[in-house]
Scaffold this motif. Structure first.
Motif, mmCIF file in Angstrom:
data_model
loop_
_atom_site.group_PDB
_atom_site.id
_atom_site.type_symbol
_atom_site.label_atom_id
_atom_site.label_comp_id
_atom_site.label_asym_id
_atom_site.label_seq_id
_atom_site.Cartn_x
_atom_site.Cartn_y
_atom_site.Cartn_z
ATOM 1 N N HIS A 591 0.814 -1.225 0.000
ATOM 2 C CA HIS A 591 0.000 0.000 0.000
ATOM 3 C C HIS A 591 0.844 1.270 0.000
ATOM 4 O O HIS A 591 0.299 2.368 0.037
ATOM 5 C CB HIS A 591 -0.946 -0.017 1.200
ATOM 6 N N ALA A 791 -12.831 2.295 6.617
ATOM 7 C CA ALA A 791 -12.761 3.314 7.652
ATOM 8 C C ALA A 791 -13.722 3.044 8.804
ATOM 9 O O ALA A 791 -13.475 3.438 9.932
ATOM 10 C CB ALA A 791 -13.056 4.681 7.055
ATOM 11 N N GLN A 811 -10.909 5.418 -4.771
ATOM 12 C CA GLN A 811 -10.994 4.594 -3.572
ATOM 13 C C GLN A 811 -11.055 3.122 -3.949
ATOM 14 O O GLN A 811 -10.384 2.287 -3.350
ATOM 15 C CB GLN A 811 -12.242 4.959 -2.767
ATOM 16 N N HIS A 814 -7.694 1.846 -4.815
ATOM 17 C CA HIS A 814 -6.859 1.606 -3.640
ATOM 18 C C HIS A 814 -7.227 0.334 -2.930
ATOM 19 O O HIS A 814 -6.396 -0.335 -2.356
ATOM 20 C CB HIS A 814 -7.009 2.789 -2.681
ATOM 21 N N ASN A 815 -8.510 0.039 -2.972
ATOM 22 C CA ASN A 815 -8.977 -1.127 -2.232
ATOM 23 C C ASN A 815 -8.888 -2.410 -3.029
ATOM 24 O O ASN A 815 -9.300 -3.450 -2.558
ATOM 25 C CB ASN A 815 -10.431 -0.908 -1.818
ATOM 26 N N LYS A 828 -3.614 -1.570 4.897
ATOM 27 C CA LYS A 828 -3.947 -0.327 4.208
ATOM 28 C C LYS A 828 -4.304 0.767 5.207
ATOM 29 O O LYS A 828 -3.897 1.920 5.068
ATOM 30 C CB LYS A 828 -5.109 -0.554 3.246
ATOM 31 N N GLN A 829 -5.035 0.387 6.245
ATOM 32 C CA GLN A 829 -5.424 1.388 7.229
ATOM 33 C C GLN A 829 -4.209 1.963 7.928
ATOM 34 O O GLN A 829 -4.130 3.165 8.173
ATOM 35 C CB GLN A 829 -6.389 0.776 8.247
ATOM 36 N N ASP A 832 -2.444 4.241 5.403
ATOM 37 C CA ASP A 832 -3.239 5.464 5.227
ATOM 38 C C ASP A 832 -3.096 6.390 6.427
ATOM 39 O O ASP A 832 -2.932 7.598 6.287
ATOM 40 C CB ASP A 832 -4.725 5.114 5.048
ATOM 41 N N HIS A 833 -3.146 5.790 7.610
ATOM 42 C CA HIS A 833 -3.011 6.554 8.834
ATOM 43 C C HIS A 833 -1.670 7.287 8.863
ATOM 44 O O HIS A 833 -1.608 8.489 9.133
ATOM 45 C CB HIS A 833 -3.148 5.599 10.021
ATOM 46 N N LEU A 835 0.304 8.061 6.360
ATOM 47 C CA LEU A 835 0.391 9.083 5.316
ATOM 48 C C LEU A 835 -0.396 10.328 5.726
ATOM 49 O O LEU A 835 0.048 11.455 5.512
ATOM 50 C CB LEU A 835 -0.154 8.536 3.988
ATOM 51 N N LYS A 836 -1.533 10.091 6.343
ATOM 52 C CA LYS A 836 -2.384 11.210 6.718
ATOM 53 C C LYS A 836 -1.738 12.013 7.841
ATOM 54 O O LYS A 836 -1.682 13.241 7.797
ATOM 55 C CB LYS A 836 -3.745 10.662 7.165
#
Ligand code: AMP
Ligand code: MN
Ligand code: ZN
Length: 873
Positions: A591, A791, A811, A814-815, A828-829, A832-833, A835-836
């Protein structure tokens, strides 16, 4: 009675007699079939085209392939019969290649060659040509080694399609023209064709011009035939046709066009490429140690001809498949999904042995008999009934690549005819009666054997052929329960380590002394033997190129990539065996943003089995730590339909994704025939997903797809109609199985979701082929119409919503690798976390944390110089 009448009467009596005898045998066979139900193998009722072959050079026995012998001696040898001729061509400094073909459109007519007479006429024509173009089409699904189904030959005047099924035993007529050094044969990408022609017909090619090699020498941006056809001839071809069933007769108009196109334009393309090669030679003609382009293309082409077809040799039947399967399984996700690793390993090997032998006996490909994923699934958990085995295979086939060819019934006819074997095998009952090899051979081909004896399998029975060793026959694996952990380790060391050095330490320098790259000895010798380089150091060897190479590696400011790497375990220095180990687990790495993924050679290291285990355990532990640190669950325990969730996530709502899917599958397939209580039990499971409400047939269909990644789902949907149709057919044809379905215990639907971790091919694919995976049609993969809404996780319950990818294609894209049946959205979570919250630095720091985990767990003493926990991408 006159003479004529007498003859007629005699003839009538003979006819009646023959009919009676025939009835007698039919009745006897029927009776026998009733006595032993296994004699109903499909091989008796489904003839195959290859059974008409009278002579077969490469049969399915374990005996080595015999090449055409070059001298008068009777025995086939393992030498290339035309080595001298080919070597002479390689030595020739001035290859005379004359190509003057004009570009010609395809005519309406072509010549279909299917009789020996026509073939002889063709040979007559070809022996007068200086050059002709060749291509072949193969069939590999319903054949163990594959066979040539069509050979296309084009001259400047005509396209010939040779029916190599009808002419299989006459193809030797073509040997002289193919081996004639004064006739040039043009192929595109001849590597396989060269071997296939040897395997089927003892046809050897001398004097080859390979247009793909010419592309290589010319550094063309692409070297596919489709590219050349488009660039030089303005012809677009549909390469998907190469996967058609080339056994069919007559060929469809589309297939004829494809087959002709593959050979027809080659002469013209070869001429264009040759002109370009010559032009480059002329431009460079002043320099002394110049690179000779025409010569190079010709040499590279004829090097291909020196290759020899061999049958793969393995320690025991199915061994190499088992090893590759197991190491893929192991390096992909580790072992969390298998409760008993030894039992798993044992069963995988048993199934692989069975599959190997069955494929040889029935002349089918391994992937047709039983796909790899099905073997993993069968070995992953204990299965008791025929119905469970049957369902497991069908379920896997629905997701697997094999569905590309939607004609393939699932399970295969081989499994269908021999389901009880798998059943006994999984119950450890086959080996009690001797080794699996002899048991199966006896059952299938022995006296009163169940399967048809034919030219491909009969040598398996004959003892003069070397019988493969069964390496584990005497090993403690015979009783897996007594098999100790230590023995399993040893087996591991022996079997799963890399078979040859991973890194080669030969260096190539540019002529200004700059280090260009590392390579293996073969490549180095190749340069030297062609005077393209000189040896500047002996041990470890290093060469300097005598010509200016096309490209130079980017100067990275980091000497790690030109660092000499040793083939030892970086942990303890063990040199006798090693496995690759990924320091950053794939579930996260896939990811990462694309540009942070490059340079992975830094984070893949070699480890011995023991260090591998230590590192792996530490990594699994750290994943759990991350899960609690970020409050992102590692596994999806429960899913619930959106809108059906209750206030309290701990109440009865929700269901494990795997449980849901298996229940829905069983209901859809066998619902009406199930005992009532079983049906209610399964319905309850599905209802838990829908918050307890009543469910419809449509709800069942939807439930089947919950937890699939869009990638999986897309494949599934593409196939669904067909698969369901097949399942209905199978169900109708197999009343016995229905009885077993009735007694199917509930164990199957209680599977641990982790079991599916490794069955989710998307993780493995992402890692091996990069993330720009292409789908089966060669287009970039697009996510399907459902995306996991990762999410909305509430403790261990994940809500599944449907998202139309047209609305939110980013989206969905990505998934596309997310499958709730594996680690689910965790990886992925987490990414994503990061990166955010921290941007790309978050990812860099995350990588450093993983390297630290690795270093702390192993205290590696043999990391290559330049390796650094703080390595920056
Ligand atoms: P071609 O000359 O490119 O048409 O390929 C020759 C043969 O190779 C085909 O008839 C196929 O049997 C086999 N083949 C090549 N590429 C593939 C592929 N991607 N998938 C399946 N079979 C292939
Ligand atoms: Mn072709
Ligand atoms: Zn059979």
């Amino acid at each position: 009675m006159n003479k004529e009448q007498k003859t007629r009467v005699a003839f009538t009596i003979a006819t009646i007699g023959a009919a009676l005898i025939s009835i007698f045998f039919t009745v006897r066979r029927r009776r026998k079939q009733q006595e032993s139900p296994s004699s109903s193998c499909y091989s008796h009722s489904e003839p195959k085209p290859q059974w008409t072959f009278k002579r077969v050079l490469a049969d399915n026995s374990y005996a080595p392939f015999k090449h055409l012998s070059c001298n008068a001696s009777e025995n086939g040898s393992n030498l290339h019969p035309f080595e001298a001729e080919i070597t002479a061509l390689l030595r020739n400094d001035q290859p005379e290649i004359e190509l003057s073909a004009e570009k010609l459109e395809l005519k309406d007519s072509y010549v279909w060659v299917e009789t020996e007479m026509q073939l002889k006429e063709l040979v007559n024509v070809l022996s007068k040509e200086r050059v002709f173009a060749v291509d072949t089409e193969q069939h590999s699904l319903h054949s163990f080694l594959g066979f040539t189904a069509l050979v296309q030959i084009s001259t400047q005047q005509e396209d010939y399609l040779i029916d190599t099924i009808a002419l299989h035993d006459s193809m030797e007529i073509l040997r002289p023209v193919f081996a004639n050094p004064s006739i040039c044969k043009v192929f595109h990408g001849a590597d396989n064709d060269v071997l296939w022609l040897q395997r089927d017909f003892h046809i050897y090619i001398v004097n080859l011009f390979d247009t793909s090699k010419a592309c290589e020498v010319l550094s063309k941006p692409q070297k596919s035939l489709a590219y050349l056809l488009e660039t030089y001839c303005g012809v677009i071809t549909n390469k998907l046709l190469q996967r058609e069933d080339w056994r069919q007769r007559p060929l469809s108009a589309e297939m004829v066009l494809y087959a002709r196109t593959d050979a027809h334009y080659l002469l013209y393309i070869a001429k264009c490429l040759l002109l370009e090669l010559k032009q480059l030679d002329n431009e460079n003609s002043c320099s002394d140690d110049k690179f000779h382009f025409v010569l190079e293309a010709s040499r590279r082409s004829n090097m291909i001809c020196l290759q020899l077809f061999t049958k793969e040799i393995e320690a025991s039947p199915g061994e190499s498949a088992a090893l590759s399967l197991f190491s893929r399984h192991q390096s992909n996700q580790g072992f969390p999904s298998v409760s008993n690793e030894t039992q798993f390993l044992y069963t995988v090997r048993q199934l692989c042995t069975w599959r190997d032998l069955m494929a040889r006996i029935h002349d089918e490909s391994l992937k047709y008999v039983l796909p790899d994923q099905a073997i993993v699934a069968l070995a992953s958990r204990p299965l008791a009934s025929h119905a469970e085995i049957f369902n497991t295979i069908v379920q896997i086939d629905m997701n697997a690549e094999i569905g590309l060819s939607s004609r393939i019934p699932s399970p295969s006819a081989v499994v269908d005819s021999h389901l009880s074997d798998i059943h006994h095998l999984l119950a450890n009952e086959l080996v009690n009666h001797g080794d699996i090899y002899s048991v199966i051979l006896q059952k299938c081909l022995g006296q009163n054997g169940s399967c048809k004896l034919n030219i491909f399998n009969y040598a398996l029975l004959v003892n003069i052929n070397p019988r493969p060793a069964l390496s584990y026959k005497h090993s403690s694996l015979k009783n897996p329960k007594q098999h100790s952990r230590k023995a399993s380790r040893n087996l591991f060391v022996k079997k799963f380590s890399c078979k040859s050095p991973v890194y080669h330490n030969c260096r190539i320098f540019a002529n200004d002394g700059r280090l260009l790259c590392y390579c293996d000895r073969k490549k180095l010798e190749w340069y030297i033997s062609r005077d393209l380089a000189k040896l500047i150091e002996e041990e470890p060897p290093a060469i300097m190129l005598l010509f200016e190479p096309k490209g130079r590696p980017e100067d990275e400011g980091n000497d790690f990539y030109i660092q000499s790497k040793k083939n030892i375990c970086v942990g303890c220095g063990e040199g006798s065996h090693y496995l690759r180990y990924r320091i950053i687990p794939s579930c996260y790495r896939i990811h990462f943003p694309e540009h942070l993924k490059s340079h992975r050679s830094h984070d893949i290291v070699l480890l011995c089995v023991d260090c591998h285990e230590v590192a792996h355990v530490a990594a699994e532990k750290y994943k759990r730590k991350l899960a609690s640190e970020f409050v992102i669950p590692l596994y999806v325990r429960k899913v619930i339909h959106p809108g059906q969730e209750t206030e309290n996530p701990n109440d009865e709502g929700g269901v494990s994704p795997l449980q849901l899917r298996t229940a829905a599958m069983a209901l859809l397939r066998h619902g009406p025939r199930m005992p009532l209580d079983r049906r209610e039990e399964l319905t309850e499971t599905v209802k838990r997903y829908y918050g307890g409400r009543e469910i419809s047939e449509e709800d069942l269909e939807r439930a089947l797809q919950v937890g699939m990644s869009p990638h999986e789902r897309r494949k599934f949907e593409k196939k669904r109609g067909i698969s369901f149709k097949h399942s209905m057919e199978n169900a109708a044809a197999m009343p016995k199985r229905e009885n077993h379905a009735d007694s199917a215990p509930s164990r199957m639907s209680n599977g641990d979701p982790l079991n599916f971790d490794t069955l989710d091919g998307s993780y493995a694919n992402a890692e091996t082929t990069g993330d720009n995976r292409e789908d089966s049609f060669g287009k970039p993969s697009l996510a399907s119409d459902l995306a996991v809404d990762g999410a909305t996780s509430n403790g261990n319950t994940i809500l599944v919503t449907t998202t139309d990818y047209d609305e939110d294609s980013t989206q969905a894209k990505h998934n596309s690798k997310l499958s709730l049946l594996g680690h689910g959205p965790h990886g992925k979570q987490v990414v994503d976390h990061l990166l955010k919250e921290y941007g790309e630095d978050g990812i860099r720091e995350f990588c450093q944390r993983w390297r630290q985990v690795f270093v702390d767990a192993l205290k590696p003493r043999f990391l290559p110089a330049g390796w650094d926990v703080k390595h920056r991408i």
